[in-house]
Design a protein around this motif. Structure first.
Motif, PDB file in Angstrom:
ATOM      1  N   ILE A 215       0.844  -1.195   0.000  1.00  0.00           N
ATOM      2  CA  ILE A 215       0.000   0.000   0.000  1.00  0.00           C
ATOM      3  C   ILE A 215       0.877   1.243   0.000  1.00  0.00           C
ATOM      4  N   GLY A 216       0.444   2.249  -0.728  1.00  0.00           N
ATOM      5  CA  GLY A 216       1.160   3.514  -0.711  1.00  0.00           C
ATOM      6  C   GLY A 216       1.255   4.126  -2.094  1.00  0.00           C
ATOM      7  N   PRO A 217       1.735   5.378  -2.181  1.00  0.00           N
ATOM      8  CA  PRO A 217       1.867   6.053  -3.475  1.00  0.00           C
ATOM      9  C   PRO A 217       2.968   5.434  -4.326  1.00  0.00           C
ATOM     10  N   ARG A 218       2.819   5.573  -5.624  1.00  0.00           N
ATOM     11  CA  ARG A 218       3.795   4.999  -6.545  1.00  0.00           C
ATOM     12  C   ARG A 218       5.185   5.588  -6.328  1.00  0.00           C
TER      13      ARG A 218
ATOM     14  N   MET B  12      -5.029  -6.773   6.149  1.00  0.00           N
ATOM     15  CA  MET B  12      -3.936  -7.054   7.073  1.00  0.00           C
ATOM     16  C   MET B  12      -3.180  -5.781   7.440  1.00  0.00           C
ATOM     17  N   HIS B  13      -2.955  -4.923   6.454  1.00  0.00           N
ATOM     18  CA  HIS B  13      -2.213  -3.676   6.699  1.00  0.00           C
ATOM     19  C   HIS B  13      -2.910  -2.810   7.737  1.00  0.00           C
ATOM     20  N   HIS B  14      -4.244  -2.858   7.750  1.00  0.00           N
ATOM     21  CA  HIS B  14      -5.007  -2.023   8.676  1.00  0.00           C
ATOM     22  C   HIS B  14      -5.477  -2.783   9.919  1.00  0.00           C
TER      23      HIS B  14
ATOM     24  N   LEU C 186     -13.120   0.852   6.820  1.00  0.00           N
ATOM     25  CA  LEU C 186     -12.274  -0.232   7.322  1.00  0.00           C
ATOM     26  C   LEU C 186     -11.836   0.057   8.757  1.00  0.00           C
ATOM     27  N   LEU C 187     -11.423   1.277   9.010  1.00  0.00           N
ATOM     28  CA  LEU C 187     -10.953   1.640  10.348  1.00  0.00           C
ATOM     29  C   LEU C 187     -12.093   1.620  11.369  1.00  0.00           C
ATOM     30  N   ALA C 188     -13.283   2.026  10.939  1.00  0.00           N
ATOM     31  CA  ALA C 188     -14.433   2.002  11.852  1.00  0.00           C
ATOM     32  C   ALA C 188     -14.768   0.570  12.267  1.00  0.00           C
ATOM     33  N   ILE C 189     -14.684  -0.359  11.320  1.00  0.00           N
ATOM     34  CA  ILE C 189     -14.943  -1.763  11.649  1.00  0.00           C
ATOM     35  C   ILE C 189     -13.869  -2.294  12.587  1.00  0.00           C
TER      36      ILE C 189
END
Length: 295
Positions: A93-96, A138-140, A110-113
Motif C-alpha cells: 500500500i502507498g503512493p507509486r 492485514m495492513h489495517h 475499514l478503520l471504523a470496523i
C-alpha cells in the motif's frame, strides 16, 4: 496430500512451479505484462473461451460491439493475476513515488470496523486482482478469515497456499465444516471475507444481470443470524498494469423481518446487484469464464 495426486496432476503442478519461477525471476511489472500477454494470446483458443463469449452475450448484449475487447481485457487481466502471485510480497500500500502499488478508497469504513471490535463480512468478486484486498485488510489490522474454493489438484492447492502466505489471514475451504468454522469466527468477533460471484448448484436462484443465477446463501444466512453488517469491497486494476485500487464501501445492515427465507433472498438480490454494478463499470476485469448461469 501427494499420495492422492494423479500423474497428470504432478505434471500440472510442476508446470505451475516452473511458470512461477519464471515470473519470480522477472521484476513485478515485466512479470505482470508477460502473464497478461501469454493469456491474452492463448486464452481465446481455449475451450472455456466459448463459455466467456456466451456469458457476455447473455449478461451484456447491449455492449455487443465491445465484446471482443472486453474478452481480450479479461484474458490479459487473468494472466496478470497469475503472474502476480509470484510477487504478492512485493505488492504494498502507498503512493507509486515511494514504491507503493495499492491505493485505498473508503479506508474510513475499514478503520471504523476495526475500532468497533465487532464482526463484519466483507464480500467481493473475482474482479481485477482479488488477492490485494486481503493485503489491505492485514495492513489495517484486520486479519480476515477467508472462504475459498480449494483447487481440484491437491498439489496445485499446496502451491496456492504457499503463495498466499504473504497476504496473511486464515483460509477456510468451502464445505459443511466451513459453515461451522465461519459461525465460530463471527462469534469471536472476527471478520470474514467471501467471494460471492460464482455459481453454487445447491444455492438460491437470484437474478444477476437480469437472469436467474444459482447463488450461495451462506453470506446472507450468516449475517442475518449474527446481525453483523456486510461490506462491499473491490480490488481493481489501475492503468492496465500492476497497480491497484481497493475500494471499501459503507457497511450494509441487512433487513431482518422474521421471514428468514424472504430476508435471505432479498439480501442475495442486493448483493448480486452490488457485484453487477461494479462489473458494469469495467467488464474486462471480471472472470467471465465461470459458468455462472444455467443454460
Amino acid at each position: 496430500m501427494f499420495k492422492r495426486a494423479e500423474p497428470h496432476e504432478y505434471v500440472a503442478a510442476w508446470g505451475a512451479r516452473l511458470a512461477l519461477a519464471l515470473f519470480r525471476a522477472l521484476p513485478l511489472d515485466r512479470a505482470s505484462a508477460l502473464g497478461g500477454w501469454i493469456l491474452q494470446t492463448l486464452g481465446p483458443r481455449l475451450p472455456v473461451h466459448r463459455t466467456a463469449v456466451a456469458n457476455l452475450q447473455l449478461a451484456l448484449p447491449e455492449l455487443a460491439a465491445r465484446h471482443e475487447a472486453i474478452l481480450q481485457g479479461m484474458w490479459n487481466n487473468l494472466g496478470r493475476v497469475l503472474a502476480e502471485y509470484a510477487h504478492l510480497a512485493d505488492i504494498r500500500i502507498g503512493p507509486r513515488e515511494t514504491g507503493g502499488r495499492i491505493e485505498v478508497v473508503g479506508v474510513e469504513h475499514l478503520l471504523a470496523i476495526r475500532d468497533s471490535q465487532k464482526p463484519a463480512i466483507f464480500f467481493s468478486a473475482h474482479f481485477g486482482n482479488w488477492e490485494v484486498m486481503s493485503i489491505v485488510g492485514m495492513h489495517h489490522g484486520i486479519p480476515l478469515v477467508q472462504v475459498y474454493r480449494a483447487a481440484n489438484n491437491p498439489l496445485t492447492e499446496e502451491i496456492l497456499q504457499e503463495l498466499r502466505k504473504p497476504v496473511g489471514g486464515r483460509h477456510v475451504p468451502k464445505g459443511m465444516q466451513a459453515a461451522r468454522e465461519l459461525l465460530r469466527a463471527l462469534k469471536r468477533n472476527e471478520c470474514l471475507a467471501m467471494m460471492v460471484d460464482q455459481k453454487l448448484n445447491t444455492g438460491l436462484a437470484v437474478p444477476f444481470f437480469g437472469h436467474e443465477a444459482m447463488t450461495a446463501p451462506a453470506i446472507a444466512e450468516l449475517a442475518l443470524r449474527t446481525g453483523c453488517p456486510v461490506v462491499p469491497i473491490y480490488g481493481e486494476r489501475v492503468d492496465g498494469g500492476a497497480y491497484f485500487r481497493v475500494t471499501i464501501e459503507a457497511p450494509i445492515q441487512l433487513e431482518s423481518t422474521g421471514n428468514r427465507e424472504r430476508d435471505t433472498y432479498n439480501a442475495l438480490l442486493l448483493i448480486n446487484r452490488k457485484i453487477e454494478d461494479r462489473i458494469r463499470r469495467d467488464p474486462g476485469q471480471w472472470f467471465w469464464v465461470h459458468k455462472r448461469w444455467k443454460r
